[in-house]
Design a protein around this motif. Structure first.
Motif, PDB file in Angstrom:
ATOM      1  N   VAL A  23       0.832  -1.205   0.000  1.00  0.00           N
ATOM      2  CA  VAL A  23       0.000   0.000   0.000  1.00  0.00           C
ATOM      3  C   VAL A  23       0.868   1.256   0.000  1.00  0.00           C
ATOM      4  O   VAL A  23       0.546   2.265  -0.639  1.00  0.00           O
ATOM      5  N   GLU A  56      -2.998  11.155   4.240  1.00  0.00           N
ATOM      6  CA  GLU A  56      -2.941  10.332   3.033  1.00  0.00           C
ATOM      7  C   GLU A  56      -2.546   8.893   3.383  1.00  0.00           C
ATOM      8  O   GLU A  56      -3.081   7.925   2.811  1.00  0.00           O
ATOM      9  N   ARG A  59      -5.609   7.287   4.750  1.00  0.00           N
ATOM     10  CA  ARG A  59      -6.592   7.021   3.702  1.00  0.00           C
ATOM     11  C   ARG A  59      -6.219   5.771   2.890  1.00  0.00           C
ATOM     12  O   ARG A  59      -7.063   4.916   2.624  1.00  0.00           O
ATOM     13  N   ARG A  60      -4.945   5.657   2.540  1.00  0.00           N
ATOM     14  CA  ARG A  60      -4.512   4.508   1.741  1.00  0.00           C
ATOM     15  C   ARG A  60      -4.636   3.194   2.515  1.00  0.00           C
ATOM     16  O   ARG A  60      -5.087   2.177   1.983  1.00  0.00           O
ATOM     17  N   GLU A  62      -6.567   2.475   5.158  1.00  0.00           N
ATOM     18  CA  GLU A  62      -7.978   2.112   5.382  1.00  0.00           C
ATOM     19  C   GLU A  62      -8.622   1.657   4.082  1.00  0.00           C
ATOM     20  O   GLU A  62      -9.475   0.753   4.087  1.00  0.00           O
ATOM     21  N   GLY A  63      -8.226   2.252   2.959  1.00  0.00           N
ATOM     22  CA  GLY A  63      -8.748   1.826   1.664  1.00  0.00           C
ATOM     23  C   GLY A  63      -8.363   0.401   1.333  1.00  0.00           C
ATOM     24  O   GLY A  63      -9.055  -0.282   0.557  1.00  0.00           O
ATOM     25  N   ALA A  64      -7.266  -0.060   1.909  1.00  0.00           N
ATOM     26  CA  ALA A  64      -6.818  -1.433   1.695  1.00  0.00           C
ATOM     27  C   ALA A  64      -7.345  -2.379   2.771  1.00  0.00           C
ATOM     28  O   ALA A  64      -6.945  -3.544   2.827  1.00  0.00           O
ATOM     29  N   GLY A  65      -8.250  -1.878   3.603  1.00  0.00           N
ATOM     30  CA  GLY A  65      -8.854  -2.721   4.634  1.00  0.00           C
ATOM     31  C   GLY A  65      -7.987  -2.937   5.854  1.00  0.00           C
ATOM     32  O   GLY A  65      -8.216  -3.881   6.624  1.00  0.00           O
TER      33      GLY A  65
END
Length: 396
Positions: A23, A56, A59-60, A62-65
């Motif tokens: 990530v 940022e 965000r990255r 959490e976007g990847a779970g």
């Protein structure tokens, strides 16, 4: 200097780290984790740095779970948690302002700038996902030669955070060898006036870590030589600490601190903002009560066990051994063996016994029980319940 290292192969499990790198491919392992991989010692925390702003990064992830805890967004830090393992990730920073305690930082994408704000060369290295070691200030060579040096100007590093004066001696004890770095010692001596700006809690935390570290006698002597020991402690006596260390006493940092400042020990809780439990422990040691001697009879030992917790009596025995020069260690070893071998004595009567024998609640009950306990103590804590009751009934 950048080079292939083979360090990542030393990690027992890197699945979580690889997921973070999938990530945040520009992130690197930094600080103590890199140092300890190089030193071949166990790595306890995998801390990373990253050029992206903390929001940022969050965000990255959490976007990847990946679960993220915003542990210190204002300082650029978030914590990723994978399989219950925390990974602290901090955005690259540079200091804008410092006052000896706190720094105002701004984000940067320059790895050299971030490394330049770290304390020691051995803590300023980083390791990327391709297993390349980035070493801007000669940390690898310093680690190999067992030399602890500040990054850049030592006096400036201490002016940025005065606690680094103590940290230098803690790291030198563990990763250095022989005489501490001259430039570092001179800088500590020059900046002693900043130590008073530190909170007592920060000083105490660092001091306890020093007291638990290796090469303690050498480290304390070096701290005394530059004047640091005298600034943080009241009337320190390194010779007394050395006697305790030579006795082979348990590695108890509070006990070591007490011996180091025994003549002024009652000042320590206020000066270092110690916990109530630590302050109570120091008060027990400083009181010298109950009387303790290596030649105590079994009756006296049982009385001692009845009056004081076993661990406190054992701690006091080490203090006596360190302070009463001339008595062979075998005498104190025998004392501790005898003390530990005795069963814990308990006064066999209680308020229920008093009520059953017509003693009403109130001051009279306390006096009745005290009279029985005093007699029980005088008999070496040996009489049982029936014997104690017989004594009280015969001596109303």
């Amino acid at each position: 200097m950048t080079q292939s290292s083979g360090l990542l192969e030393r990690l027992p499990d890197r699945k979580g780290l690889d997921r973070i790198w999938s990530v945040l491919p520009e992130a690197r392992l930094v600080g103590g984790s890199v140092r300890d991989l190089l030193a071949g010692v166990p790595v306890h925390d995998l801390d990373l740095a990253n050029p992206e702003p903390p929001e940022e990064v969050q965000r990255r992830l959490e976007g990847a779970g990946i679960r993220v805890i915003p542990t210190g967004l204002s300082h650029g830090t978030v914590t990723a948690v994978l399989d219950s393992v925390p990974y602290e990730i901090t955005t690259l920073r540079r200091d804008e302002e410092t006052d000896g305690r706190h720094a105002v930082v701004v984000w940067t994408q320059d790895w050299t700038e971030d490394a330049a704000r770290r304390d020691f060369t051995i803590n300023a290295m980083s390791l990327d996902r391709h297993d390349r070691l980035h070493d801007y200030f000669g940390g690898q060579e310093d680690l190999k030669s067992r030399q602890v040096r500040f990054v850049g100007d030592a006096s400036r590093r201490i002016a940025e955070d005065a606690l680094r004066a103590l940290r230098f001696f803690r790291f030198d004890a563990r990763y250095g060898s022989g005489r501490p770095d001259t430039a570092a010692c001179e800088a500590v001596s020059e900046q002693l006036g900043l130590i008073g700006t530190l909170s007592a809690e920060r000083v105490a935390s660092e001091l306890f870590r020093i007291l638990l570290g290796p090469r303690l006698a050498e480290t304390i002597a070096a701290m005394e030589a530059v004047g640091l020991l005298q600034v943080i402690l009241p009337d320190p006596d390194p010779a007394a600490l050395n006697r305790l260390l030579n006795c082979g006493a348990p590695e108890n940092p509070l006990l070591r601190l007490f011996v180091l400042c025994q003549e002024s020990s009652r000042e320590l809780p206020g000066r270092l903002k110690l916990s109530n439990a630590d302050a109570a422990r120091i008060d027990v040691w400083a009181s010298g009560r109950p009387i303790l001697s290596p030649h105590m009879s079994d009756d006296d030992l049982r009385r001692l066990r009845a009056e004081q917790e076993l661990d406190q009596s054992l701690e006091r025995s080490w203090l006596h051994q360190a302070c009463l020069v001339g008595k062979p260690d075998s005498i104190w070893d025998g004392f501790r063996s005898r003390l530990q071998a005795l069963p814990q004595p308990y006064f066999p009567l209680s308020g229920k016994d008093a009520l059953a024998h017509g003693v009403p609640p109130g001051p009279g009950m306390g006096q009745w029980l005290k009279k029985g306990r005093d007699w029980w103590m005088a008999q070496g804590c040996l009489p049982d319940r029936a014997q104690c009751l017989a004594y009280l009934l015969a001596h109303p």
